[in-house]
Write a protein that holds these residues in place. Structure first.
Motif, PDB file in Angstrom:
ATOM      1  N   CYS A 112      60.329  46.386-163.334  1.00 39.73           N
ATOM      2  CA  CYS A 112      59.820  45.532-164.397  1.00 39.73           C
ATOM      3  C   CYS A 112      58.495  44.987-163.930  1.00 39.73           C
ATOM      4  CB  CYS A 112      60.765  44.374-164.743  1.00 39.73           C
ATOM      5  SG  CYS A 112      59.976  43.246-165.926  1.00 39.73           S
ATOM      6  N   CYS A 114      60.421  47.824-170.234  1.00 41.39           N
ATOM      7  CA  CYS A 114      61.402  48.205-169.213  1.00 41.39           C
ATOM      8  C   CYS A 114      62.836  47.969-169.648  1.00 41.39           C
ATOM      9  CB  CYS A 114      61.163  47.362-167.960  1.00 41.39           C
ATOM     10  SG  CYS A 114      61.472  45.602-168.267  1.00 41.39           S
ATOM     11  N   CYS A 128      56.425  43.098-165.566  1.00 41.86           N
ATOM     12  CA  CYS A 128      56.141  41.733-166.019  1.00 41.86           C
ATOM     13  C   CYS A 128      56.855  40.678-165.175  1.00 41.86           C
ATOM     14  CB  CYS A 128      56.525  41.560-167.481  1.00 41.86           C
ATOM     15  SG  CYS A 128      55.616  42.631-168.610  1.00 41.86           S
ATOM     16  N   CYS A 148      56.865  42.069-172.036  1.00 40.86           N
ATOM     17  CA  CYS A 148      56.427  43.188-172.887  1.00 40.86           C
ATOM     18  C   CYS A 148      57.641  43.949-173.405  1.00 40.86           C
ATOM     19  CB  CYS A 148      55.480  44.123-172.144  1.00 40.86           C
ATOM     20  SG  CYS A 148      56.270  45.293-171.022  1.00 40.86           S
TER      21      CYS A 148
HETATM   22  S1  FES Z   1      59.184  43.080-169.535  1.00 40.61           S
HETATM   23 FE1  FES Z   1      57.313  44.166-169.247  1.00 40.61          FE
HETATM   24  S2  FES Z   1      57.877  45.615-167.762  1.00 40.61           S
HETATM   25 FE2  FES Z   1      59.642  44.416-167.939  1.00 40.61          FE
END
Ligand code: FES
Ligand code: FES
Lengths: 154, 760
Positions: A134, A102, A136, A99
């Protein structure tokens, strides 16, 4: 009401209002510098990180009045597509962000750390990045990117 | 940097400068002068059976494909572009994907169940193939040559025997429309598909699909040149913070508006039990939400507390039981067993805890509205907002911008419906963003559950009966999309009747045990209403819960029968592809056969290795975890992982590897750290300290991925499958290291210490 003056990415900035307002709201709201992100507002994630006089600082808990006269750098001031910081180049090459929300925190924190510790070991890097989040789960590629950037920086 | 990244930076920068209108402005030629020039100059209304709703050729030959799902940063955009480019025979760089805007793309279900390629690519593949067929027909008429005598290369159609005779897609139709119908299967959402007369290519003909291609959304994220939903601003908008009850089920009895009087422009907005503050400046809304004095009604003590939630699950009434997955005579098998092995496992409530709290903006006018949302299902969010506002769906445009992480039904849906209600009540565009506690304490949760497994063995140790029952809160007490305000916090707060969903799931595997029962039971929600413990989909819904238990139990059976865990699985697995992934993971990781734990408890650092395997919606995978356990602290480090992954045809190996890695690390975090805490009235996991997730020091040192490509098998999902095998692989590795079972997740240092202490 109070006025605070400082520079952001080399340009003068001026913010009027509640001196207790965190720097993050001044940057995002008053100055439309959207790279630092709101993640927690509690200094627990790093999404809001900027450099103040070269140090990585979490802008979500720092009152704007505390940066009077200081030099602030955001991700956009760290590097650009034409003049990227080695970490930015490496993060692109390793395709780090999912995404990406972060990423500001990781790049800004790592940039300040590597500047002082360009040859840090993996363990030292992991230590220096403790507390950044992070969601993700891109951690493994972040480490790969930092290694790659280190090779460019020394 | 390669060309792809440069291109995307420039594009993003261009788009970014046009602010909130970015998405509609991204189809420049739609509003251009070309539109006025003739019948093929008018775009037919957006409808599934119109080819023009799926693909368009621009005047310069660029191709636009309209995708009705969204890419959350796992490379779907690239994979879809590869597929479209492949069918149209154009270079990858020529294809741009436009997604997530209800004005330009159809409702293909949004991001859902890792179906981005499996389901989402189907209509686009068919539409692109049909567009190519039509273009070749046009060229045939123009060049006076039969279609069979023509070839296509990068958007140029040429005579096979005279390459000088040629015409490009741009010359044929650039800036115009096909005005051609395709056959729609009359389904909406994930199942939506269309067909033309053209047959898509056979996998053997692929030249682009299957190649590693870099993502185009990486550079703007690294340079900060694009926008997230929380970066969107709309002229005249108010900032809002919604105030949710500190005690589930209790309501605001009195609100003292004078308590925020000193904050410029701040005011209270209230509709029944929905309470919010708005202000012109964001910080003022934040301050007002903190300062506002509210008298809440008495506590209702509705929750059993997190420590006792599994006892509650065991003793609560059963709302629904499903035991339809059954073969043979299970009861008889257990009666005739020489030996019965059984175990019980527990999984906690977990939070999406997205990287940032969700944000949405709604600009509601009398007869139409616009929604900017990070919801991964923007079409459904649009439907929900329309209902919240009392407007027809087509009167509301939903525009998706990527949010701060999304792994299912997180807090984004509630933010959209909060913003809608507030815009309606204030008559202004309203931007809502949560604070950290809204994201962690108030997002819909993944359900807590208990899993009972037992197996009947005959005298030789063969499994002759097998029973696995999951029991827990519903996998989705509110729907996995926000198309109905009844499934949202604000909807419940203004008194809409709850819309309770009941369901769970069973293990997905191919173990050929005779006399086998896979069942589930769901218990009632703790509060049918605006509850911080509502359940809904979180990445691989109920997959981690179930397979943490089922794949650990398989390991327990291997140990009970003196078999190596890999050999045991290979012995019982019936599907060849399933056997292949188990073998591949074992081989790649250098698996050494063993029939019992190492049980060396003398060293400070204990090392173990464990395997787990599962299917998910057609995808099959196995993972080997190599972990270290610090005996003195109880810390588990998942040091190395080897994943063997088979999702049929591999579209983009580079994107796939990243997706697998991210899913693995997120699942490792859920396995080791994540547990929603709550007392009798509220969720007490409110931030990153009270809801810790994996830290950099806990990240694996390496993840080896073996991709098993089956071009002859249509691609299946990859965004979620890896998540479900990690918890059991770690638990099985822990057993290998210590001889002790961890049957309760998360496997925190405290639980490890307790387990080791009780074993010694
Ligand atoms: S890339 Fe989504 S929170 Fe780190
Ligand atoms: S937003 Fe500042 S540390 Fe999380």
């Amino acid at each position: 009401m109070a006025t605070t003056q400082f520079t952001v990415d080399g340009k003068p900035a001026r913010v009027d209002g509640d001196p207790q307002m965190p720097l993050l709201y001044a940057l995002r709201g008053d100055l439309k510098m959207i790279n630092p992100k709101f993640g927690c507002g509690l200094a627990q994630c790093g999404a809001c990180t900027v450099h103040i006089n070269g140090e990585a600082v979490r802008s979500c808990v720092l009152p704007v009045s505390a940066v009077q006269g200081q030099q602030i750098t955001t991700l956009a001031g760290l590097g650009t597509p034409d003049k990227p910081h080695p970490l930015q180049t490496a993060f692109v090459q390793e395709q780090v962000p999912q995404c990406g929300y972060c990423i500001n925190g990781w790049v800004m924190t790592a940039a300040a750390f590597l500047k002082k510790n360009p040859t840090a070991t993996d363990a030292q890097v992991r230590d220096a990045l403790a507390g950044l989040k992070c969601r993700c789960g891109t951690h493994v590629s972040i480490m790969r990117a930092i290694k790659r950037a280190q090779a460019q920086m020394v | 940097m390669n060309n792809h990244t440069r291109l995307s930076v420039t594009r993003r920068e261009l788009l970014g400068s046009s602010g909130a209108l970015v998405v509609s402005a991204a189809v420049p030629w739609l509003s251009g002068s070309a539109q006025a020039q003739g019948s093929n100059m008018k775009k037919p209304a957006l409808a599934p059976d119109e080819l023009d709703s799926w693909v368009a050729i621009q005047p310069d030959g660029q191709v636009i494909a309209y995708y009705g799902k969204v890419d959350l940063g796992q490379g779907l955009e690239v994979a879809i572009a590869q597929i479209v480019a492949e069918e149209l025979d154009v270079a990858f760089d020529k294809v741009e994907i436009i997604m997530g805007d209800t004005a330009t793309s159809l409702n293909q279900g949004g991001a859902s169940s890792a179906l981005g390629i499996q389901a989402g690519a189907k209509p686009l593949r068919n539409a692109a193939a049909e567009a190519r067929r039509l273009l070749v027909d046009m060229a045939s008429a123009k060049l006076g040559l039969a279609p069979g005598k023509l070839g296509v290369s990068d958007g140029v159609i040429f005579a096979l025997d005279d390459v000088g005779k040629r015409v490009s897609y741009a010359e044929l139709i650039g800036g115009q429309y096909f005005n051609t119908k395709v056959e729609w299967n009359k389904k909406n959402g994930n199942q939506m598909n269309v067909k033309g007369k053209a047959k898509p290519k056979l996998p053997a003909q692929y030249t682009l699909v299957g190649q590693p291609v870099s993502r185009r959304d990486v550079a703007w994220k690294v340079f900060g040149t694009g926008r997230y939903v929380s970066d969107i601003t709309v002229p005249g908008m108010l900032h809002a913070r919604v105030i949710r009850t500190p005690r589930a089920g209790s309501i605001a009895e009195a609100v003292d508006a004078s308590s925020i009087q000193s904050i410029p422009g701040a005011r209270v907005i209230r509709e029944k039990n929905f309470l919010a503050v708005v202000a012109d400046k964001e910080w003022d809304a934040v301050r007002a939400a903190r300062l506002l004095k509210v008298t809440w009604s008495e506590a209702k003590n509705l929750f059993p507390t997190w420590e006792k939630v599994h006892d509650h699950i065991r003793s609560a009434p059963t709302l629904k039981r499903d035991d339809s997955e059954k073969t043979g005579d299970v009861a008889a098998a257990f009666q005739s067993a020489a030996r019965v092995v059984q175990a019980e496992y527990e999984w906690p409530f977990q939070s999406h805890a997205s990287m940032g709290p969700a944000c949405a903006i709604v600009d509601a006018r009398a007869d139409h509205a616009t929604l900017w949302t990070g919801s991964q299902k923007p079409h459904y969010a649009r439907d929900g907002v329309a209902k919240q506002l009392g407007l027809a769906a087509e009167k509301v445009q939903g525009i998706w911008f990527i949010g701060p992480g999304s792994y299912g039904r997180n807090d984004a849906g509630d933010a959209a419906l909060d913003a809608a209600l507030l815009s309606k009540l204030t008559g202004r565009p309203v931007r809502v963003q949560g604070m950290r506690h809204d994201a962690t304490a108030w997002d819909p949760k993944a359900p807590a559950s208990v899993h009972r497994a037992r197996a009947a063995l005959d005298a030789s140790g063969k499994v002759i009966g097998y029973e696995f029952t999951s029991r827990g809160f519903s996998r989705a007490s509110i729907r996995s999309n926000e198309s109905d305000p009844r499934d949202s916090l604000s909807g419940m707060e203004i008194g809409l009747p709850p819309n309770i969903g009941v369901g769970f799931g069973t293990p997905e595997e191919s173990y050929g045990f005779n006399n086998k029962l896979l069942a589930w039971e769901v218990i009632p929600a703790l509060l049918d209403g605006a509850s911080p413990l509502r359940t809904s989909h979180l990445r691989d819904p109920v997959g981690l819960q179930i397979h943490f238990a089922s794949e650990q139990f398989i390991d327990e059976l291997a140990v009970a029968t003196g078999a190596d865990p890999v050999a045991f699985r290979l012995n019982y697995l019936t599907a060849a592809r399933d056997q292949a992934v188990v073998k591949a993971a074992a081989e790649k990781s250098g698996w050494k056969a063993r029939s019992s734990a190492r049980r060396d408890l003398s060293a400070d650092l204990l090392k173990g290795r464990g395997i787990a395997y599962a299917q998910r919606g057609g995808t099959i995978l196995a993972v080997v975890a190599e972990i270290e356990v610090e005996r003195k602290t109880g810390r588990i480090w998942g040091r190395k992982f080897t994943v063997a992954h088979d999702c049929g045809l591999v579209v983009n190996p580079e994107g796939l590897r990243h997706t697998i890695e991210g899913g693995l690390v997120q699942s490792l975090s859920r396995s080791l750290f994540e547990e929603v805490h709550f007392d009798k009235n509220s969720v007490t996991s409110v931030d990153w300290l009270s809801y810790p997730i994996l830290d950099m020091k806990d990240a694996p040192e390496s993840i080896d991925v073996v991709l098993i490509n089956h071009p002859e098998v249509a691609p299946t999902g990859a965004g979620e499958a890896t998540c479900r095998v990690v918890p059991a692989a770690v638990a099985n590795a822990f057993f290998d290291a210590t001889g002790v079972r961890l049957r309760r997740a998360p496997m925190t240092p405290e639980r490890v210490m307790a387990a080791l202490a009780s074993a010694s």
